[in-house]
Scaffold this active site. Structure first.
Site, PDB file in Angstrom:
ATOM      1  N   ASN A  28      -1.170   2.157  -6.764  1.00 20.60           N
ATOM      2  CA  ASN A  28      -0.500   3.049  -5.830  1.00 20.60           C
ATOM      3  C   ASN A  28       0.842   3.478  -6.412  1.00 20.60           C
ATOM      4  O   ASN A  28       1.452   2.750  -7.186  1.00 20.60           O
ATOM      5  CB  ASN A  28      -0.324   2.408  -4.447  1.00 20.60           C
ATOM      6  CG  ASN A  28      -0.313   0.897  -4.501  1.00 20.60           C
ATOM      7  OD1 ASN A  28       0.717   0.298  -4.812  1.00 20.60           O
ATOM      8  ND2 ASN A  28      -1.452   0.268  -4.231  1.00 20.60           N
ATOM      9  N   THR A  42      -4.569   5.277   0.979  1.00 15.34           N
ATOM     10  CA  THR A  42      -5.479   4.160   0.738  1.00 15.34           C
ATOM     11  C   THR A  42      -6.889   4.650   0.424  1.00 15.34           C
ATOM     12  O   THR A  42      -7.374   5.621   1.011  1.00 15.34           O
ATOM     13  CB  THR A  42      -5.512   3.223   1.964  1.00 15.34           C
ATOM     14  OG1 THR A  42      -6.321   2.082   1.660  1.00 15.34           O
ATOM     15  CG2 THR A  42      -6.070   3.904   3.190  1.00 15.34           C
ATOM     16  N   THR A  71      -1.339   3.679   1.424  1.00 18.97           N
ATOM     17  CA  THR A  71      -1.887   2.481   0.827  1.00 18.97           C
ATOM     18  C   THR A  71      -1.517   1.225   1.610  1.00 18.97           C
ATOM     19  O   THR A  71      -0.448   1.157   2.226  1.00 18.97           O
ATOM     20  CB  THR A  71      -1.376   2.328  -0.623  1.00 18.97           C
ATOM     21  OG1 THR A  71      -1.738   1.043  -1.125  1.00 18.97           O
ATOM     22  CG2 THR A  71       0.139   2.447  -0.688  1.00 18.97           C
ATOM     23  N   SER A  72      -2.386   0.225   1.552  1.00 15.32           N
ATOM     24  CA  SER A  72      -2.095  -1.051   2.228  1.00 15.32           C
ATOM     25  C   SER A  72      -0.926  -1.768   1.583  1.00 15.32           C
ATOM     26  O   SER A  72      -0.366  -2.698   2.156  1.00 15.32           O
ATOM     27  CB  SER A  72      -3.338  -1.958   2.176  1.00 15.32           C
ATOM     28  OG  SER A  72      -3.688  -2.252   0.823  1.00 15.32           O
ATOM     29  N   GLU A  73      -0.531  -1.316   0.369  1.00 13.74           N
ATOM     30  CA  GLU A  73       0.618  -1.918  -0.314  1.00 13.74           C
ATOM     31  C   GLU A  73       1.938  -1.260   0.088  1.00 13.74           C
ATOM     32  O   GLU A  73       2.976  -1.493  -0.542  1.00 13.74           O
ATOM     33  CB  GLU A  73       0.439  -1.804  -1.832  1.00 13.74           C
ATOM     34  CG  GLU A  73      -0.781  -2.520  -2.379  1.00 13.74           C
ATOM     35  CD  GLU A  73      -0.627  -4.031  -2.424  1.00 13.74           C
ATOM     36  OE1 GLU A  73       0.313  -4.553  -1.801  1.00 13.74           O
ATOM     37  OE2 GLU A  73      -1.454  -4.680  -3.082  1.00 13.74           O
TER      38      GLU A  73
END
Length: 211
Positions: A28, A42, A71-73
């Site tokens: 990411n 994501t 993104t999950s980050e």
């Protein structure tokens, strides 16, 4: 919204995809300006991203732009920007050679490669933290006090820069260096430079990255 930053994130994402450093499920990229963070979505192929797919996050961690979920980050990126004021871009990815070191929790270091010693000195490994949470960054915070690239234990690599492009350049160089060192070890016994030469190149690094 800053269209220039959106395009910068897109450019970096597509270049890293071309170099097989990211894919739809790993990696990411983000950039920050004027309190807004522009970040990749994501689960999307990085080569196929469009402008409206880049998520825009405000200082309250609210999404105010982009048609896709970030993104999950995202928590890791937001916390990374808090570490140092000079960080304007973040790249997280899973390059083969750097990630292998991260999985083995083995730092990348050498006394025989001047470019590595002068530009990076060492790629340290931060202790494991669960991906997708702020825990993944805790062990990396001290490393970013003196480095722009850190390996995330059992995960991948995280690089920071003044821009997303700057962070990308560091990731590309770090992977190339790590690959060269791997093959050097497979080919034979790498020849170390003298202690004097090592100190010379380390001093170049220290002067460039002293904060």
């Amino acid at each position: 919204m800053d269209r220039e930053l959106i395009n910068q994130v897109l450019t970096v994402a597509k270049r890293l995809d071309e170099k097989n450093l990211v894919n739809a499920f790993e990696g990411n990229i983000s950039a920050k300006k004027d309190g807004l963070v522009y970040i990749t979505p994501t689960g999307k192929n990085k080569a196929l991203l469009k402008e409206d797919m880049i998520a825009v996050i405000n200082e309250d961690k609210e999404q105010i732009g982009g048609c896709c979920r970030p993104t999950s980050e995202l928590p890791m990126h937001l916390e990374t920007y808090r570490i140092r004021e000079d960080i304007g871009g973040v790249v997280h990815c899973h390059p083969t050679f750097l990630t292998a070191h991260a999985i083995c929790n083995k730092p990348v270091e050498t006394k025989g490669y001047p470019e590595m010693m002068a530009n990076f000195k060492i790629f340290e490994v931060a202790p494991y933290g669960r991906p997708g949470t702020e825990e993944i960054l805790k062990g990396a915070v001290p490393v970013f006090a003196h480095s722009d690239v850190v390996l995330l234990g059992n995960h991948g690599v995280l690089a920071v820069g003044e821009t997303a492009e700057d962070a990308m350049n560091k990731v590309e160089a770090a992977e190339a260096i790590t690959k060269a060192l791997y093959y050097a070890g497979a080919l034979g016994t790498p020849l170390d430079l003298s202690e004097e030469e090592c100190e010379y190149f380390y001093s170049i690094y220290d002067s460039k990255y002293r904060r």
